[in-house]
Design a protein around this motif. Structure first.
Motif, PDB file in Angstrom:
ATOM      1  N   ALA A  36      -8.206   2.014   2.964  1.00 16.78           N
ATOM      2  CA  ALA A  36      -8.633   3.347   2.532  1.00 16.78           C
ATOM      3  C   ALA A  36      -7.492   4.332   2.740  1.00 16.78           C
ATOM      4  O   ALA A  36      -6.663   4.169   3.643  1.00 16.78           O
ATOM      5  CB  ALA A  36      -9.860   3.772   3.334  1.00 16.78           C
TER       6      ALA A  36
ATOM      7  N   LYS B  26     -19.395  -0.204  -8.978  1.00 21.52           N
ATOM      8  CA  LYS B  26     -18.873   1.168  -8.885  1.00 21.52           C
ATOM      9  C   LYS B  26     -19.799   2.004  -7.997  1.00 21.52           C
ATOM     10  O   LYS B  26     -20.997   1.937  -8.143  1.00 21.52           O
ATOM     11  CB  LYS B  26     -18.762   1.788 -10.280  1.00 21.52           C
ATOM     12  CG  LYS B  26     -17.982   3.084 -10.284  1.00 21.52           C
ATOM     13  CD  LYS B  26     -17.609   3.493 -11.686  1.00 21.52           C
ATOM     14  CE  LYS B  26     -16.748   4.748 -11.645  1.00 21.52           C
ATOM     15  NZ  LYS B  26     -16.314   5.175 -12.961  1.00 21.52           N
TER      16      LYS B  26
ATOM     17  N   SER C   3     -10.052   7.824  -4.983  1.00 20.75           N
ATOM     18  CA  SER C   3     -10.075   6.382  -4.695  1.00 20.75           C
ATOM     19  C   SER C   3     -11.251   5.676  -5.351  1.00 20.75           C
ATOM     20  O   SER C   3     -12.355   6.214  -5.401  1.00 20.75           O
ATOM     21  CB  SER C   3     -10.184   6.153  -3.185  1.00 20.75           C
ATOM     22  OG  SER C   3      -8.920   6.120  -2.607  1.00 20.75           O
ATOM     23  N   PHE C   4     -10.991   4.453  -5.802  1.00 17.61           N
ATOM     24  CA  PHE C   4     -12.030   3.611  -6.403  1.00 17.61           C
ATOM     25  C   PHE C   4     -12.010   2.221  -5.751  1.00 17.61           C
ATOM     26  O   PHE C   4     -11.197   1.375  -6.130  1.00 17.61           O
ATOM     27  CB  PHE C   4     -11.800   3.481  -7.915  1.00 17.61           C
ATOM     28  CG  PHE C   4     -11.848   4.798  -8.640  1.00 17.61           C
ATOM     29  CD1 PHE C   4     -13.049   5.294  -9.108  1.00 17.61           C
ATOM     30  CD2 PHE C   4     -10.694   5.551  -8.821  1.00 17.61           C
ATOM     31  CE1 PHE C   4     -13.104   6.525  -9.768  1.00 17.61           C
ATOM     32  CE2 PHE C   4     -10.732   6.776  -9.471  1.00 17.61           C
ATOM     33  CZ  PHE C   4     -11.947   7.267  -9.948  1.00 17.61           C
ATOM     34  N   PRO C   5     -12.875   1.983  -4.744  1.00 19.27           N
ATOM     35  CA  PRO C   5     -12.918   0.646  -4.144  1.00 19.27           C
ATOM     36  C   PRO C   5     -13.479  -0.362  -5.158  1.00 19.27           C
ATOM     37  O   PRO C   5     -14.533  -0.116  -5.735  1.00 19.27           O
ATOM     38  CB  PRO C   5     -13.865   0.810  -2.952  1.00 19.27           C
ATOM     39  CG  PRO C   5     -14.663   2.030  -3.240  1.00 19.27           C
ATOM     40  CD  PRO C   5     -13.843   2.905  -4.146  1.00 19.27           C
TER      41      PRO C   5
ATOM     42  N   ASN D 238      -6.283   3.875  -6.940  1.00 19.92           N
ATOM     43  CA  ASN D 238      -6.179   5.299  -6.645  1.00 19.92           C
ATOM     44  C   ASN D 238      -5.503   6.029  -7.796  1.00 19.92           C
ATOM     45  O   ASN D 238      -4.510   5.549  -8.341  1.00 19.92           O
ATOM     46  CB  ASN D 238      -5.375   5.517  -5.362  1.00 19.92           C
ATOM     47  CG  ASN D 238      -5.969   4.757  -4.180  1.00 19.92           C
ATOM     48  OD1 ASN D 238      -6.981   5.158  -3.629  1.00 19.92           O
ATOM     49  ND2 ASN D 238      -5.354   3.630  -3.805  1.00 19.92           N
TER      50      ASN D 238
ATOM     51  N   TYR E  34     -14.735  -2.257 -13.400  1.00 22.87           N
ATOM     52  CA  TYR E  34     -16.104  -2.330 -12.874  1.00 22.87           C
ATOM     53  C   TYR E  34     -17.080  -3.038 -13.817  1.00 22.87           C
ATOM     54  O   TYR E  34     -18.249  -3.203 -13.488  1.00 22.87           O
ATOM     55  CB  TYR E  34     -16.629  -0.925 -12.575  1.00 22.87           C
ATOM     56  CG  TYR E  34     -16.011  -0.300 -11.346  1.00 22.87           C
ATOM     57  CD1 TYR E  34     -16.267  -0.814 -10.073  1.00 22.87           C
ATOM     58  CD2 TYR E  34     -15.186   0.811 -11.441  1.00 22.87           C
ATOM     59  CE1 TYR E  34     -15.711  -0.238  -8.940  1.00 22.87           C
ATOM     60  CE2 TYR E  34     -14.624   1.394 -10.314  1.00 22.87           C
ATOM     61  CZ  TYR E  34     -14.897   0.866  -9.064  1.00 22.87           C
ATOM     62  OH  TYR E  34     -14.339   1.433  -7.942  1.00 22.87           O
TER      63      TYR E  34
ATOM     64  N   THR F 274       0.810  -1.219   0.000  1.00 24.71           N
ATOM     65  CA  THR F 274       0.000   0.000   0.000  1.00 24.71           C
ATOM     66  C   THR F 274       0.846   1.273   0.000  1.00 24.71           C
ATOM     67  O   THR F 274       0.577   2.213  -0.753  1.00 24.71           O
ATOM     68  CB  THR F 274      -0.947  -0.014   1.218  1.00 24.71           C
ATOM     69  OG1 THR F 274      -1.949  -1.018   0.988  1.00 24.71           O
ATOM     70  CG2 THR F 274      -1.624   1.322   1.453  1.00 24.71           C
TER      71      THR F 274
ATOM     72  N   TYR G 205      -8.462  -0.940  -3.200  1.00 28.44           N
ATOM     73  CA  TYR G 205      -8.725   0.302  -3.923  1.00 28.44           C
ATOM     74  C   TYR G 205      -7.754   0.520  -5.074  1.00 28.44           C
ATOM     75  O   TYR G 205      -6.569   0.202  -4.961  1.00 28.44           O
ATOM     76  CB  TYR G 205      -8.552   1.512  -2.980  1.00 28.44           C
ATOM     77  CG  TYR G 205      -9.464   1.523  -1.784  1.00 28.44           C
ATOM     78  CD1 TYR G 205     -10.617   2.310  -1.770  1.00 28.44           C
ATOM     79  CD2 TYR G 205      -9.159   0.765  -0.649  1.00 28.44           C
ATOM     80  CE1 TYR G 205     -11.449   2.344  -0.657  1.00 28.44           C
ATOM     81  CE2 TYR G 205      -9.988   0.791   0.464  1.00 28.44           C
ATOM     82  CZ  TYR G 205     -11.134   1.576   0.460  1.00 28.44           C
ATOM     83  OH  TYR G 205     -11.951   1.599   1.561  1.00 28.44           O
TER      84      TYR G 205
ATOM     85  N   LEU H 220     -11.409  -3.473   2.124  1.00 29.61           N
ATOM     86  CA  LEU H 220     -11.647  -3.213   0.712  1.00 29.61           C
ATOM     87  C   LEU H 220     -10.309  -2.996   0.028  1.00 29.61           C
ATOM     88  O   LEU H 220      -9.328  -2.586   0.653  1.00 29.61           O
ATOM     89  CB  LEU H 220     -12.523  -1.970   0.533  1.00 29.61           C
ATOM     90  CG  LEU H 220     -13.911  -1.993   1.169  1.00 29.61           C
ATOM     91  CD1 LEU H 220     -14.682  -0.723   0.806  1.00 29.61           C
ATOM     92  CD2 LEU H 220     -14.701  -3.220   0.750  1.00 29.61           C
TER      93      LEU H 220
ATOM     94  N   ASN I 281      -2.511   0.885  -6.389  1.00 30.97           N
ATOM     95  CA  ASN I 281      -3.479   0.103  -5.612  1.00 30.97           C
ATOM     96  C   ASN I 281      -3.120   0.088  -4.130  1.00 30.97           C
ATOM     97  O   ASN I 281      -1.940   0.116  -3.764  1.00 30.97           O
ATOM     98  CB  ASN I 281      -3.542  -1.338  -6.135  1.00 30.97           C
ATOM     99  CG  ASN I 281      -4.357  -1.451  -7.409  1.00 30.97           C
ATOM    100  OD1 ASN I 281      -4.714  -0.449  -8.031  1.00 30.97           O
ATOM    101  ND2 ASN I 281      -4.665  -2.670  -7.796  1.00 30.97           N
ATOM    102  N   THR I 282      -4.159   0.040  -3.291  1.00 29.97           N
ATOM    103  CA  THR I 282      -3.951  -0.036  -1.843  1.00 29.97           C
ATOM    104  C   THR I 282      -4.881  -1.064  -1.221  1.00 29.97           C
ATOM    105  O   THR I 282      -5.970  -1.324  -1.736  1.00 29.97           O
ATOM    106  CB  THR I 282      -4.198   1.331  -1.155  1.00 29.97           C
ATOM    107  OG1 THR I 282      -5.523   1.784  -1.438  1.00 29.97           O
ATOM    108  CG2 THR I 282      -3.202   2.387  -1.619  1.00 29.97           C
TER     109      THR I 282
END
Length: 208
Positions: free
Chosen positions: A22, A208, A35-37, A173, A190, A2, A171, A169, A18-19
């Motif tokens: 959060a 999404k 951020s996009f979980p 980013n 997605y 992360t 993510y 989650l 990616n992480t």
């Protein structure tokens, strides 16, 4: 890990970082990240595949990782010193494991071996009969043994249902709103195709 994901995307060296947790407010502020979980992942406690231990409680895990329990025989296993493996500071997997898998305030013993990725953790545990560590459930395979936590098997099904408690989650980013090919890629993850790849990789896709 992360930490690298955040730094690389923040400094403009990659388009997506990616992480496994959060972003912190200061990370978003420093780099202007969005951020996009995209997936749910559990974190499993893992041991060598020949280790007879099949389950640990939160209290036992806390005593192991703090160094209070030092021998497998104290847990009903074979005689042998417990060799601890943990992730580096800044690791999302470590953050999730320590916050949800250990009692609050548990100090990790200084004698623990530090490894820098889920892949490195897996190799270390596979090569050490007395090892214990943790990996994202998506990384579990026949080379190591994921053990039950509080009586619940570490599986993505149990994570999805909420019965397995050590979860997080994942993510993607980006620095600012994604544009061009980067946006196309995020959108693709997605899509139904993307969801299929996420499942094949051992994770639970998120809409999404």
């Amino acid at each position: 890990g992360t930490g690298a994901g955040i730094t690389k995307v923040g400094e403009g060296l990659v388009h997506i970082g990616n992480t496994g947790r959060a972003l912190k407010p200061q990370e978003i502020e420093k780099y202007g990240l969005v951020s996009f979980p995209f997936a749910v992942d559990g974190v499993a406690i893992a041991v060598h595949k020949e280790n007879p231990i099949t389950n640990l409680t939160k209290e036992q895990a806390s005593q192991i990782f703090s160094g209070a329990i030092k021998n497998w025989s104290e847990l009903g296993g074979s005689e042998g010193a417990i060799n601890l493996y943990v992730r580096e500071d800044g690791s999302g997997t470590r953050d999730t494991f320590e916050s949800k898998g250990l009692d609050k305030g548990t100090e990790i013993t200084q004698t623990a071996n530090v490894v820098s990725s889920n892949g490195a953790m897996k190799i270390a545990i596979a090569q050490d009969k007395n090892a214990i560590g943790y990996v994202g459930i998506g990384h579990l395979d026949d080379s190591i043994k994921g053990i039950a936590f509080e009586g619940v098997t570490p599986s993505q099904e149990n994570t999805k249902e909420g019965t397995y408690p050590i979860s997080r989650l994942l993510y993607m980013n980006t620095k600012g709103e994604p544009q061009g090919l980067t946006k196309l890629f995020v959108d693709y993850i997605y899509s139904s195709d993307g969801a299929e790849f996420i499942e094949q990789s051992g994770y639970i896709p998120l809409p999404k």
